[in-house]
Design a protein around this motif. Sequence first.
Motif, PDB file in Angstrom:
ATOM      1  N   PRO A  77      -4.380   0.636  -0.531  1.00  0.00           N
ATOM      2  CA  PRO A  77      -3.786  -0.491  -1.257  1.00  0.00           C
ATOM      3  C   PRO A  77      -3.352  -0.086  -2.664  1.00  0.00           C
ATOM      4  CG  PRO A  77      -5.801  -1.163  -0.188  1.00  0.00           C
ATOM      5  CD  PRO A  77      -5.725   0.321  -0.052  1.00  0.00           C
ATOM      6  N   ARG A  78      -2.290  -0.739  -3.137  1.00  0.00           N
ATOM      7  CA  ARG A  78      -1.762  -0.452  -4.478  1.00  0.00           C
ATOM      8  C   ARG A  78      -2.033  -1.649  -5.375  1.00  0.00           C
ATOM      9  NH1 ARG A  78       3.944   2.301  -3.605  1.00  0.00           N
ATOM     10  NH2 ARG A  78       4.396   0.321  -2.625  1.00  0.00           N
ATOM     11  N   PHE A  79      -2.941  -1.506  -6.283  1.00  0.00           N
ATOM     12  CA  PHE A  79      -3.203  -2.630  -7.187  1.00  0.00           C
ATOM     13  C   PHE A  79      -3.614  -2.142  -8.578  1.00  0.00           C
ATOM     14  CE2 PHE A  79      -6.977  -1.761  -4.643  1.00  0.00           C
ATOM     15  CZ  PHE A  79      -7.923  -1.533  -5.610  1.00  0.00           C
ATOM     16  N   ALA A  80      -3.377  -0.852  -8.858  1.00  0.00           N
ATOM     17  CA  ALA A  80      -3.801  -0.291 -10.144  1.00  0.00           C
ATOM     18  C   ALA A  80      -3.184  -1.042 -11.318  1.00  0.00           C
ATOM     19  CB  ALA A  80      -3.418   1.185 -10.204  1.00  0.00           C
ATOM     20  N   TRP A  81      -1.975  -1.610 -11.122  1.00  0.00           N
ATOM     21  CA  TRP A  81      -1.274  -2.273 -12.233  1.00  0.00           C
ATOM     22  C   TRP A  81      -2.008  -3.487 -12.764  1.00  0.00           C
ATOM     23  CZ3 TRP A  81       0.440  -7.290 -11.192  1.00  0.00           C
ATOM     24  CH2 TRP A  81       0.415  -7.664  -9.830  1.00  0.00           C
ATOM     25  N   LEU A  82      -2.876  -4.120 -11.951  1.00  0.00           N
ATOM     26  CA  LEU A  82      -3.569  -5.290 -12.499  1.00  0.00           C
ATOM     27  C   LEU A  82      -5.044  -5.003 -12.762  1.00  0.00           C
ATOM     28  CD1 LEU A  82      -5.070  -6.553  -9.855  1.00  0.00           C
ATOM     29  CD2 LEU A  82      -3.041  -7.889  -9.611  1.00  0.00           C
TER      30      LEU A  82
ATOM     31  N   SER B 288       0.831  -1.194   0.000  1.00  0.00           N
ATOM     32  CA  SER B 288       0.000   0.000   0.000  1.00  0.00           C
ATOM     33  C   SER B 288       0.864   1.242   0.000  1.00  0.00           C
ATOM     34  CB  SER B 288      -0.897  -0.015   1.237  1.00  0.00           C
ATOM     35  OG  SER B 288      -0.095  -0.192   2.384  1.00  0.00           O
ATOM     36  N   ALA B 289       0.212   2.367  -0.245  1.00  0.00           N
ATOM     37  CA  ALA B 289       0.903   3.659  -0.243  1.00  0.00           C
ATOM     38  C   ALA B 289       0.232   4.529   0.813  1.00  0.00           C
ATOM     39  CB  ALA B 289       0.765   4.304  -1.621  1.00  0.00           C
ATOM     40  N   PRO B 290       0.958   5.490   1.366  1.00  0.00           N
ATOM     41  CA  PRO B 290       0.326   6.332   2.385  1.00  0.00           C
ATOM     42  C   PRO B 290      -0.838   7.137   1.812  1.00  0.00           C
ATOM     43  CG  PRO B 290       2.533   7.134   1.851  1.00  0.00           C
ATOM     44  CD  PRO B 290       2.371   5.827   1.172  1.00  0.00           C
ATOM     45  N   ARG B 291      -1.869   7.286   2.594  1.00  0.00           N
ATOM     46  CA  ARG B 291      -3.019   8.078   2.166  1.00  0.00           C
ATOM     47  C   ARG B 291      -2.618   9.555   2.148  1.00  0.00           C
ATOM     48  NH1 ARG B 291      -8.205   6.706   2.074  1.00  0.00           N
ATOM     49  NH2 ARG B 291      -7.837   4.834   3.305  1.00  0.00           N
TER      50      ARG B 291
END
Lengths: 181, 424
Positions: free
Chosen positions: B239-244, B106-109
Motif C-alpha cells: 500500500p502507498r500511504f507515506a504521504w499522509l 499500492s505499488a508493486p512489491r
Amino acid sequence: MQHKTVIVRPELCVGCMQCAIRCAQAHSATKELATAVFEPVLAKPRIHIGVGVNPQGVLKPFPNKCRHCDPAPCQEACMPGAIRSDIAEGSKVVDPALCIGCGMCAMACPYYAIRYHHDLHAPERTITAIKCDNCHDRQKKGQIPACVEACKTGALEFGYVNEHIKKGAGRLANAAWSMQS
Amino acid sequence: MRYVVVGLHAAGRSACQWLRRADPACEIVGVDPSAGSLYARPLISYVLDGELPEHALVKDSAPFFENLGVQLKRAAAVGLDANRKRLILDSGEELAYDKLLAATGSAPRRVRLEGDGADHVCYFRGQADLARILAHVKSGGVAAVLGGGLVGFKLTHGLVARGMKVKLMVTSPRPLALNVDEYVGSWAGARFKEMDGVHLMTSTSVVRADVHGQGLRLTLDDGSTEDVDLVVAGKGVVPRFAWLAEAGPETDQGLLVDNRLMTSVEDVYAAGDAVQASDIVHERPLLNAIWPNAVEQGRVAALNMAAKGPAQGPAYAGSIAMNAIPIFGTHMVSVGMVNPRYTEGCEFITTTCHRGSYLNIVIRDGVIVGAVGLSAVPRLGELAHAVRTRMKVSRIPARWLKNPRNAAPLAGNTPWYKGSRVGA
C-alpha cells in the motif's frame, strides 16, 4: 425515478421454458424462431429456469434472471467498464464491444444471472458475458420484454415494483378476509 | 462542502461517482498525477497477451470527470495537515478540504536481489510497466517470471503469446500456492508443464541478477545460473500511504479504518489498495488488493463522507479475497479462504458443475468460508455471496450440490443490497 422492470413470481411458474426460448429469439440476429435456430452464432437465453425447492420441500421451477441491482456488484467488479447503466436507464447492460470475458462479474453476482457464451455482437471473442438487458431495444419500440410476453401463467410481469407490492398487499388482504368469512 | 479525492483509480473514481450521486451540489476535487487518462490497471495483462488492443486500454478522462463535475489537479499529494485540514501537493500548493479520501492504491512489491542487474527487473502494475516490458519483448527470447501468483500467471501467458520462452520461477512448491487449493494449483502446474515455451521451476528463488551482454544473468538459490532477456516480477503489492504519515493515522501494512472506512484521522477516509480493512472470513484487518473491493470501498466511503449530521452511510461489511482469471480455455475462480495454510481442520465439499469442471467448498464450523472452482464461474458468485453473508452449509440444498448447473440460486429472491430492484 422508478423504472418498469420484469417482476418475477416464482410461485406461479410451471417451468414451461417459453420465456427462455422467446428471450433467445429476441436476442438473435433475425428475431424469428424459425431462422434463429440456423444462425451461425446461436443466440442464448438470458433467463433460466432453475430447480428450486419451495418451503414444503417440493421441487419447483424458479425463473432466474438479472435483477438489475443498484448498486450492482457485477458492475463494481467489471474492470473494463463493460457493464453500463447509460445504455438503458434503470438497466445494467453488457456492452459486448468492451467485455473481455474475464469472469469477474459472474464471480460477483449472487444470483447466477450471468453466463458466458459466444455472442453475435462480439463474434471475434470466444466468450462474452451474457445477461438480461431488460429488452431495452424492444422497449424502445413500445414492446414489452420478450420473456414477459411469452409467459402464460403470470410468473413474469412487467411493471413498477411499488405497484406490484400494492397489488400483493391487496391480494393478501383479500385472502385474509375471504378466509374469515 | 468540499471533498478531495486523492488517487483517481478504481476506488477514487467510484467515490467521485457516488459523492456526486449523494450530494449533487458539492464540490469535488480529484488529485492524481495521471488524472488525464482513464484505464483499468488489471487490463494491462489482456494487452500483453493480445486479447485487448493497446489503443483500447487508455481513454481520455476529461468527459468522465466533466460529467461528474470533478475538478482535476494533476499533482501528487505529498503531505497532509490534519489540524488545518489542508492537503499539500508536490507543486507546493495547499488544498483545503472538508472531507478527504485517500485512495492512492499500492505499488508493486520490490524483489531484493544482489548484483548490478537488480534495477533491470520489471514489474507489472500499470501502463508504464507494460510499456517497459513491451520494449524488452523479443520473439524467440527468454524471459524469467518471478512469482507464481495470478500476476505471474498472466505474465507467463502474455509473454508466451508474444513469442517468448518463459521460465516461471516460483518460490513455493507449486504455483498459485496462496490463491487456490492444491487440486487447482497442481492442475494449473500440469497445464504449464505441457505448454510449449514454458519452463516451470518450483521451489526456486533468484538471489542475484547481473548484466550479461544484452540481457541478464540470474543466479538461483541452488547456485545455478540462467541467462535471460527480460525479468519480470509479480510478488504482490505494498500500500502507498507515506504521504499522509505526518498526520499520524493508525497503520499496519496498510491504512487501518473503522467500519465507515474512516481512518483514525478525523474526516480522512480511505478506500482501495491502500486500505487494510477487516476481512470477512479472517475477521481481522488484511490486505485484499483487488478491483471489486476497491470499487465497493470507494462507494461506501463516499456515502459515509456525504452523510450529513448524525446520519451515517452504510457500514462496510468487510473485504474478501476473490479472483477470476480466464486461463487454458477455462475460468479459474477463488473466493474467500482457500489457501491450504489456513484451511487446516476445515471440511470440504467437492462437486462438479459442468463437464470437466471442479468446485470445492470450504466449510469452517458449519459456515461456508471459501470456494474454488474451474469453469464454474457463475456458481462461484453465489458462493461468494454465501461467504459474505456467512451462510451455513446446511442452507445449501442437496439438490444444489448434486446438480449445481440447473439449481436455483442459493440467494433465491432475497435482495442483495437494500434498495435493489428485486422482483416479487
